[in-house]
Design a protein around this motif. Structure first.
Motif, PDB file in Angstrom:
ATOM      1  N   ARG A  23      22.148   7.225  53.257  1.00 54.97           N
ATOM      2  CA  ARG A  23      22.622   6.953  51.779  1.00 54.97           C
ATOM      3  C   ARG A  23      22.928   8.207  51.245  1.00 54.97           C
ATOM      4  O   ARG A  23      22.540   9.417  51.220  1.00 54.97           O
ATOM      5  N   GLY A  24      23.798   8.219  50.189  1.00 53.02           N
ATOM      6  CA  GLY A  24      24.568   9.528  49.163  1.00 53.02           C
ATOM      7  C   GLY A  24      25.467   9.919  49.957  1.00 53.02           C
ATOM      8  O   GLY A  24      26.012   9.317  51.504  1.00 53.02           O
ATOM      9  N   ARG A  25      26.125  11.102  49.114  1.00 55.15           N
ATOM     10  CA  ARG A  25      26.522  12.076  49.310  1.00 55.15           C
ATOM     11  C   ARG A  25      26.057  13.151  51.083  1.00 55.15           C
ATOM     12  O   ARG A  25      25.184  13.575  50.649  1.00 55.15           O
ATOM     13  N   PRO A  26      27.033  12.802  51.735  1.00 60.09           N
ATOM     14  CA  PRO A  26      26.787  14.562  52.912  1.00 60.09           C
ATOM     15  C   PRO A  26      26.643  15.496  52.320  1.00 60.09           C
ATOM     16  O   PRO A  26      27.637  15.563  51.297  1.00 60.09           O
TER      17      PRO A  26
END
Length: 84
Positions: A33-36
């Motif tokens: 989850r979250g930004r790459p």
């Protein structure tokens, strides 16, 4: 002999091992989850192996004019006698 006696005789030893039917494939790992994490573009290299002149058929030009004619006129202006 009754069918119950036949069943008892057939399964007189230990019961058959349980078959795990859910272990026949590996499921993909869940996506984080979250930004790459941003890629470091400093070591990327772009190469071009196209020939200097790319042959285009008149039919291909017709397709581009049919789909992108409005955009091309907006970018380059309408076709006129000096642009033909």
């Amino acid at each position: 002999m009754s069918s119950a006696a036949n069943d008892r005789r057939r399964f007189s030893g230990s019961p058959p091992a349980k078959i795990d039917l859910f272990d026949y494939c590996r499921l993909p790992e869940p996506k984080p989850r979250g930004r790459p994490v941003a890629d470091d573009l400093s070591d990327w290299r772009v190469t071009d192996d196209w020939p200097e002149d790319v042959p285009v058929t008149p039919e291909e030009v017709d397709v581009f004019e049919a789909w992108f004619g409005d955009i091309l006129e907006e970018l380059f202006g309408p076709e006129g006698p000096d642009r033909a």
